[in-house]
Design a protein around this motif. Structure first.
Motif, mmCIF file in Angstrom:
data_model
loop_
_atom_site.group_PDB
_atom_site.id
_atom_site.type_symbol
_atom_site.label_atom_id
_atom_site.label_comp_id
_atom_site.label_asym_id
_atom_site.label_seq_id
_atom_site.Cartn_x
_atom_site.Cartn_y
_atom_site.Cartn_z
ATOM 1 N N ARG A 89 0.812 -1.217 0.000
ATOM 2 C CA ARG A 89 0.000 0.000 0.000
ATOM 3 C C ARG A 89 0.848 1.272 0.000
ATOM 4 O O ARG A 89 0.358 2.343 0.316
ATOM 5 N N GLU A 90 2.131 1.159 -0.343
ATOM 6 C CA GLU A 90 3.016 2.312 -0.275
ATOM 7 C C GLU A 90 3.534 2.750 -1.638
ATOM 8 O O GLU A 90 4.571 3.374 -1.741
ATOM 9 N N THR A 91 2.789 2.440 -2.706
ATOM 10 C CA THR A 91 3.271 2.786 -4.038
ATOM 11 C C THR A 91 3.377 4.305 -4.219
ATOM 12 O O THR A 91 4.215 4.778 -4.983
ATOM 13 N N ASP A 92 2.536 5.069 -3.516
ATOM 14 C CA ASP A 92 2.648 6.528 -3.604
ATOM 15 C C ASP A 92 4.000 6.999 -3.068
ATOM 16 O O ASP A 92 4.600 7.935 -3.606
ATOM 17 N N PHE A 93 4.471 6.358 -1.991
ATOM 18 C CA PHE A 93 5.789 6.710 -1.469
ATOM 19 C C PHE A 93 6.875 6.356 -2.484
ATOM 20 O O PHE A 93 7.882 7.053 -2.605
ATOM 21 N N GLY A 94 6.682 5.268 -3.215
ATOM 22 C CA GLY A 94 7.651 4.898 -4.230
ATOM 23 C C GLY A 94 7.745 5.946 -5.323
ATOM 24 O O GLY A 94 8.841 6.317 -5.755
ATOM 25 N N ALA A 95 6.591 6.439 -5.774
ATOM 26 C CA ALA A 95 6.590 7.490 -6.793
ATOM 27 C C ALA A 95 7.253 8.756 -6.260
ATOM 28 O O ALA A 95 8.012 9.432 -6.972
ATOM 29 N N ASP A 96 6.984 9.104 -4.998
ATOM 30 C CA ASP A 96 7.652 10.260 -4.391
ATOM 31 C C ASP A 96 9.159 10.041 -4.319
ATOM 32 O O ASP A 96 9.943 10.973 -4.486
ATOM 33 N N ALA A 97 9.556 8.800 -4.062
ATOM 34 C CA ALA A 97 10.985 8.503 -3.972
ATOM 35 C C ALA A 97 11.698 8.785 -5.288
ATOM 36 O O ALA A 97 12.845 9.249 -5.297
ATOM 37 N N LEU A 98 11.038 8.512 -6.408
ATOM 38 C CA LEU A 98 11.640 8.812 -7.705
ATOM 39 C C LEU A 98 11.893 10.302 -7.851
ATOM 40 O O LEU A 98 12.924 10.720 -8.391
ATOM 41 N N ARG A 99 10.952 11.105 -7.369
ATOM 42 C CA ARG A 99 11.121 12.556 -7.453
ATOM 43 C C ARG A 99 12.190 13.061 -6.499
ATOM 44 O O ARG A 99 12.677 14.189 -6.656
ATOM 45 N N HIS A 100 12.562 12.231 -5.511
ATOM 46 C CA HIS A 100 13.584 12.631 -4.541
ATOM 47 C C HIS A 100 14.926 11.945 -4.797
ATOM 48 O O HIS A 100 15.791 11.936 -3.918
ATOM 49 N N GLY A 101 15.100 11.385 -5.985
ATOM 50 C CA GLY A 101 16.424 10.904 -6.352
ATOM 51 C C GLY A 101 16.604 9.408 -6.469
ATOM 52 O O GLY A 101 17.680 8.954 -6.872
ATOM 53 N N ALA A 102 15.598 8.608 -6.106
ATOM 54 C CA ALA A 102 15.715 7.162 -6.291
ATOM 55 C C ALA A 102 15.655 6.845 -7.777
ATOM 56 O O ALA A 102 14.992 7.540 -8.553
ATOM 57 N N GLN A 103 16.328 5.776 -8.191
ATOM 58 C CA GLN A 103 16.312 5.390 -9.590
ATOM 59 C C GLN A 103 15.128 4.482 -9.930
ATOM 60 O O GLN A 103 14.715 4.402 -11.077
ATOM 61 N N ASP A 104 14.596 3.790 -8.918
ATOM 62 C CA ASP A 104 13.468 2.887 -9.169
ATOM 63 C C ASP A 104 12.841 2.522 -7.829
ATOM 64 O O ASP A 104 13.411 2.793 -6.763
ATOM 65 N N PHE A 105 11.657 1.915 -7.859
ATOM 66 C CA PHE A 105 11.060 1.380 -6.638
ATOM 67 C C PHE A 105 10.368 0.056 -6.963
ATOM 68 O O PHE A 105 9.897 -0.162 -8.083
ATOM 69 N N LEU A 106 10.354 -0.816 -5.988
ATOM 70 C CA LEU A 106 9.730 -2.133 -6.127
ATOM 71 C C LEU A 106 8.826 -2.398 -4.934
ATOM 72 O O LEU A 106 9.191 -2.090 -3.796
ATOM 73 N N SER A 107 7.678 -2.960 -5.206
ATOM 74 C CA SER A 107 6.814 -3.424 -4.123
ATOM 75 C C SER A 107 7.319 -4.776 -3.646
ATOM 76 O O SER A 107 7.595 -5.669 -4.456
ATOM 77 N N LYS A 108 7.438 -4.947 -2.337
ATOM 78 C CA LYS A 108 7.932 -6.211 -1.792
ATOM 79 C C LYS A 108 7.049 -7.385 -2.199
ATOM 80 O O LYS A 108 7.530 -8.514 -2.361
ATOM 81 N N ASP A 109 5.761 -7.132 -2.395
ATOM 82 C CA ASP A 109 4.845 -8.205 -2.768
ATOM 83 C C ASP A 109 5.092 -8.702 -4.185
ATOM 84 O O ASP A 109 4.659 -9.795 -4.550
ATOM 85 N N ASP A 110 5.779 -7.875 -4.999
ATOM 86 C CA ASP A 110 5.990 -8.236 -6.402
ATOM 87 C C ASP A 110 7.436 -8.597 -6.708
ATOM 88 O O ASP A 110 7.795 -8.796 -7.870
ATOM 89 N N VAL A 111 8.271 -8.653 -5.675
ATOM 90 C CA VAL A 111 9.699 -8.892 -5.898
ATOM 91 C C VAL A 111 9.960 -10.351 -6.245
ATOM 92 O O VAL A 111 9.431 -11.263 -5.603
ATOM 93 N N ASP A 112 10.778 -10.545 -7.277
ATOM 94 C CA ASP A 112 11.320 -11.861 -7.575
ATOM 95 C C ASP A 112 12.734 -11.661 -8.109
ATOM 96 O O ASP A 112 13.212 -10.521 -8.220
ATOM 97 N N ALA A 113 13.414 -12.744 -8.437
ATOM 98 C CA ALA A 113 14.816 -12.649 -8.851
ATOM 99 C C ALA A 113 14.983 -11.790 -10.096
ATOM 100 O O ALA A 113 15.862 -10.922 -10.162
ATOM 101 N N ALA A 114 14.145 -12.014 -11.103
ATOM 102 C CA ALA A 114 14.274 -11.273 -12.355
ATOM 103 C C ALA A 114 14.006 -9.787 -12.154
ATOM 104 O O ALA A 114 14.724 -8.935 -12.696
ATOM 105 N N ALA A 115 12.958 -9.457 -11.360
ATOM 106 C CA ALA A 115 12.624 -8.055 -11.125
ATOM 107 C C ALA A 115 13.738 -7.334 -10.378
ATOM 108 O O ALA A 115 14.090 -6.195 -10.705
#
Length: 364
Positions: A89-115
């Motif tokens: 439920r924190e995807t909005d924080f991920g989008a904000d992180a991009l605007r604050h200098g992060a290169q990418d964001f991943l949801s822990k629920d969607d993480v796998d080796a390839a991602a």
């Protein structure tokens, strides 16, 4: 014997033991990554202080920092690509992180080796491109300073001699002669060029393209640039109050220069009158309107109830020249361009900028 590619080091800053084990197991399935682990931001910063790290996986829910504050502290301390990890439920924080200098964001629920592998590699590539761009901008800034100095010196000489010519004409009793008038024009032109050189230097030294741009001053800058063409075309431009928009000054200058030049070259009415005015709306957005007193406007160029689509625009002449570039620039500033006709049949171009782009919340 085949050479192997050295492994890259990724620092995982994650306080959840289960999430850390899961990410470790995922990255163990792909080649090329060595994982270091810290459970707090402070511990992660300590590792970054003495170990070469190629990328960081940063949890936004660490115990010793407040979400994006951790990203800010990390970015200020170390120039390293960061991929943030968020909850479902924190995807909005991920989008904000991009605007604050992060290169990418991943949801822990969607993480796998390839991602994970893909995100970390892309983050490194984008980070390297950003560094290369910063270096190129630094070289441009250095070059611009050198060129500005080289231009200002002869401009000052030209202006000085023009003023001496004016004094000589006055001394021999001919202050209103054509020679004196020409000297005045040379002095005015060199003054404009000096101002333009200073403005272009500021643009070249700006690392970020998004700066507050006073559109009133920007439109008047374009008028100054086209002074000779306006005089030859018996044209007059009126610039009224326009908003300050957060954007790229150089491209916004080209918008006004383009639209004024279009009217000069493609409107047959003389005297030509161009009016540039700002109109505010209740939602905080602004229309920046450029209209002329022309009498012949191609009906195919006038949008009916919809903003101008630059990709669909295929102008063949007249006002159509350059409208694609204008509309594209406005879209880059989150706005839209609307075309209509004036009461006397001229073209009315309304560039609408949203409240988010207008400095001061859209207030006049």
């Amino acid at each position: 014997m085949t050479a192997t590619t050295p492994a890259s080091t990724v620092l995982l800053i994650e306080d959840s033991p289960s999430d850390a084990v899961l990410i470790h197991s995922h990255l163990a399935l792909v080649d090329g990554w060595v994982v270091l682990h810290a459970t707090t931001l402070s511990a992660g910063l300590a590792i970054l202080g003495h170990t070469e790290v190629h990328a960081v996986l940063l949890d936004l829910g660490l115990p010793d920092t407040d979400r994006l504050e951790g990203l800010r502290r990390l970015r200020e301390a170390h120039n390293v690509p960061v991929v943030v990890l968020t909850g479902h439920r924190e995807t909005d924080f991920g989008a904000d992180a991009l605007r604050h200098g992060a290169q990418d964001f991943l949801s822990k629920d969607d993480v796998d080796a390839a991602a994970l592998d893909r995100s970390l590699r892309y983050a490194r590539e984008r980070h390297e491109h950003a560094i290369a761009l910063t270096r190129a901008q630094l070289r441009l800034s250095q070059y611009a300073r050198a060129v500005a100095h080289d231009i200002r010196t002869p401009l000052a000489t030209i202006r000085g001699f023009a003023e001496l010519i004016k004094v000589e004409e006055q001394g021999r009793g001919a202050p209103e002669s054509r020679v004196a008038a020409f000297a005045d024009r040379i002095t005015a032109a060199t003054r404009r060029l000096t101002t333009m050189t200073s403005d272009l230097l500021v643009d070249a030294e700006s690392v970020s393209g998004d700066v507050p741009v006073d559109l009133t001053a920007t439109a008047r800058w374009a008028v100054e640039l086209l002074t000779n063409e306006l005089e030859q075309a018996d044209a007059d431009v009126t610039v009224l109050h326009l908003p300050t928009v957060v954007g790229h000054r150089a491209t916004l200058r080209r918008v006004f220069t383009n639209l004024i030049a279009n009217a000069i070259h493609h409107v047959d009415v003389r005297p030509l009158r161009i009016r540039i005015v700002g109109e505010s709306h209740e939602d905080g957005s602004w229309d920046v309107v450029v209209e002329d007193n022309g009498t012949r406007v191609d009906a195919d160029l006038v949008a009916r109830g919809a903003p101008l689509d630059p990709d669909a625009l295929q102008p063949t002449g007249g006002h159509g020249h350059g409208l694609r570039a204008v509309a594209s620039t406005v879209i880059e500033h989150d706005g839209s361009t609307w075309l209509s006709t004036t009461a006397d049949g001229g073209l009315r171009i309304a560039m609408r900028f949203p409240r988010s782009r207008v400095q001061g919340g859209g207030q006049p």
